[in-house]
Design a protein around this motif. Structure first.
Motif, PDB file in Angstrom:
ATOM      1  N   GLN A   1      -3.007  -2.281  -2.722  1.00 21.51           N
ATOM      2  CA  GLN A   1      -1.790  -2.314  -3.523  1.00 21.51           C
ATOM      3  C   GLN A   1      -1.289  -0.886  -3.770  1.00 21.51           C
ATOM      4  O   GLN A   1      -0.107  -0.592  -3.566  1.00 21.51           O
ATOM      5  CB  GLN A   1      -2.049  -3.030  -4.849  1.00 21.51           C
ATOM      6  CG  GLN A   1      -0.836  -3.160  -5.727  1.00 21.51           C
ATOM      7  CD  GLN A   1      -1.132  -3.929  -7.005  1.00 21.51           C
ATOM      8  OE1 GLN A   1      -2.290  -4.086  -7.409  1.00 21.51           O
ATOM      9  NE2 GLN A   1      -0.087  -4.396  -7.643  1.00 21.51           N
ATOM     10  N   ARG A   2      -2.181  -0.008  -4.199  1.00 17.18           N
ATOM     11  CA  ARG A   2      -1.806   1.387  -4.456  1.00 17.18           C
ATOM     12  C   ARG A   2      -1.276   2.035  -3.168  1.00 17.18           C
ATOM     13  O   ARG A   2      -0.247   2.711  -3.176  1.00 17.18           O
ATOM     14  CB  ARG A   2      -2.982   2.182  -4.992  1.00 17.18           C
ATOM     15  CG  ARG A   2      -2.638   3.653  -5.266  1.00 17.18           C
ATOM     16  CD  ARG A   2      -3.811   4.431  -5.805  1.00 17.18           C
ATOM     17  NE  ARG A   2      -4.260   3.929  -7.076  1.00 17.18           N
ATOM     18  CZ  ARG A   2      -3.739   4.270  -8.256  1.00 17.18           C
ATOM     19  NH1 ARG A   2      -2.732   5.109  -8.297  1.00 17.18           N
ATOM     20  NH2 ARG A   2      -4.214   3.766  -9.361  1.00 17.18           N
ATOM     21  N   ARG A   3      -1.951   1.824  -2.060  1.00 21.02           N
ATOM     22  CA  ARG A   3      -1.539   2.409  -0.785  1.00 21.02           C
ATOM     23  C   ARG A   3      -0.120   1.962  -0.412  1.00 21.02           C
ATOM     24  O   ARG A   3       0.712   2.774  -0.034  1.00 21.02           O
ATOM     25  CB  ARG A   3      -2.533   2.015   0.314  1.00 21.02           C
ATOM     26  CG  ARG A   3      -2.242   2.689   1.656  1.00 21.02           C
ATOM     27  CD  ARG A   3      -3.102   2.145   2.773  1.00 21.02           C
ATOM     28  NE  ARG A   3      -2.834   0.749   3.097  1.00 21.02           N
ATOM     29  CZ  ARG A   3      -1.737   0.299   3.715  1.00 21.02           C
ATOM     30  NH1 ARG A   3      -0.779   1.110   4.052  1.00 21.02           N
ATOM     31  NH2 ARG A   3      -1.597  -0.991   3.978  1.00 21.02           N
ATOM     32  N   ARG A   4       0.142   0.672  -0.557  1.00 26.62           N
ATOM     33  CA  ARG A   4       1.470   0.143  -0.213  1.00 26.62           C
ATOM     34  C   ARG A   4       2.558   0.678  -1.135  1.00 26.62           C
ATOM     35  O   ARG A   4       3.653   1.009  -0.692  1.00 26.62           O
ATOM     36  CB  ARG A   4       1.469  -1.382  -0.251  1.00 26.62           C
ATOM     37  CG  ARG A   4       0.717  -2.000   0.909  1.00 26.62           C
ATOM     38  CD  ARG A   4       0.809  -3.505   0.822  1.00 26.62           C
ATOM     39  NE  ARG A   4       0.155  -4.151   1.931  1.00 26.62           N
ATOM     40  CZ  ARG A   4       0.581  -5.275   2.472  1.00 26.62           C
ATOM     41  NH1 ARG A   4       1.650  -5.888   2.002  1.00 26.62           N
ATOM     42  NH2 ARG A   4      -0.075  -5.822   3.470  1.00 26.62           N
ATOM     43  N   LEU A   5       2.253   0.759  -2.422  1.00 29.93           N
ATOM     44  CA  LEU A   5       3.242   1.265  -3.371  1.00 29.93           C
ATOM     45  C   LEU A   5       3.538   2.743  -3.132  1.00 29.93           C
ATOM     46  O   LEU A   5       4.697   3.162  -3.148  1.00 29.93           O
ATOM     47  CB  LEU A   5       2.781   1.022  -4.812  1.00 29.93           C
ATOM     48  CG  LEU A   5       2.843  -0.434  -5.267  1.00 29.93           C
ATOM     49  CD1 LEU A   5       2.182  -0.599  -6.628  1.00 29.93           C
ATOM     50  CD2 LEU A   5       4.269  -0.945  -5.295  1.00 29.93           C
ATOM     51  N   VAL A   6       2.511   3.528  -2.903  1.00 30.94           N
ATOM     52  CA  VAL A   6       2.716   4.955  -2.620  1.00 30.94           C
ATOM     53  C   VAL A   6       3.550   5.113  -1.352  1.00 30.94           C
ATOM     54  O   VAL A   6       4.444   5.961  -1.281  1.00 30.94           O
ATOM     55  CB  VAL A   6       1.362   5.689  -2.531  1.00 30.94           C
ATOM     56  CG1 VAL A   6       1.524   7.091  -1.959  1.00 30.94           C
ATOM     57  CG2 VAL A   6       0.704   5.756  -3.912  1.00 30.94           C
ATOM     58  N   ALA A   7       3.311   4.275  -0.350  1.00 28.58           N
ATOM     59  CA  ALA A   7       4.101   4.323   0.885  1.00 28.58           C
ATOM     60  C   ALA A   7       5.575   4.030   0.616  1.00 28.58           C
ATOM     61  O   ALA A   7       6.446   4.497   1.356  1.00 28.58           O
ATOM     62  CB  ALA A   7       3.540   3.337   1.909  1.00 28.58           C
ATOM     63  N   GLU A   8       5.865   3.282  -0.441  1.00 26.81           N
ATOM     64  CA  GLU A   8       7.258   2.986  -0.815  1.00 26.81           C
ATOM     65  C   GLU A   8       7.823   4.021  -1.791  1.00 26.81           C
ATOM     66  O   GLU A   8       8.947   3.883  -2.253  1.00 26.81           O
ATOM     67  CB  GLU A   8       7.355   1.605  -1.453  1.00 26.81           C
ATOM     68  CG  GLU A   8       7.153   0.482  -0.480  1.00 26.81           C
ATOM     69  CD  GLU A   8       7.459  -0.889  -1.069  1.00 26.81           C
ATOM     70  OE1 GLU A   8       7.469  -1.844  -0.286  1.00 26.81           O
ATOM     71  OE2 GLU A   8       7.693  -1.019  -2.300  1.00 26.81           O
ATOM     72  N   GLY A   9       7.019   5.029  -2.129  1.00 26.27           N
ATOM     73  CA  GLY A   9       7.496   6.079  -3.022  1.00 26.27           C
ATOM     74  C   GLY A   9       7.149   5.888  -4.479  1.00 26.27           C
ATOM     75  O   GLY A   9       7.620   6.647  -5.335  1.00 26.27           O
TER      76      GLY A   9
END
Length: 97
Positions: free
Chosen positions: A73-81
């Motif tokens: 979840q954290r990885r995906r959110l960081v990828a979205e900024g």
């Protein structure tokens, strides 16, 4: 859980824009009777190939819930900024709606 309530939750989930987050409670208030726990349950029960942005749903304290998919979840959110502060909270200005 009633199928119509599950459908409301999933419809709302699909509307969360990239780079934004919302909470279990905010989703619950947009339905006809769900609670934050029911929202979490609906997300847990999603099939593996669903394609919905489950990772955009965080806790009321703007942190990630403690679950097995938190790192993903954290990885995906960081990828979205979506960046988290030193206490692990997402910026309030990114809350949707």
């Amino acid at each position: 859980m009633k199928p119509e309530l599950r459908e409301q939750i999933l419809t709302i989930l699909a509307e969360i824009p990239p780079g934004r987050v919302t909470t279990y409670g905010r989703i619950a208030t947009m339905t006809d009777g769900a609670t934050p726990r029911l929202v979490a349950r609906a997300l847990r029960e999603l099939p593996a190939d669903h394609g919905l942005p489950w990772f955009r749903v965080i806790t009321a304290s703007r942190k990630l819930a403690d679950h097995g998919g938190a790192e993903e979840q954290r990885r995906r959110l960081v990828a979205e900024g979506v960046l988290f502060d030193r206490r692990g909270r997402a910026p309030a200005e990114l809350l949707w709606p």
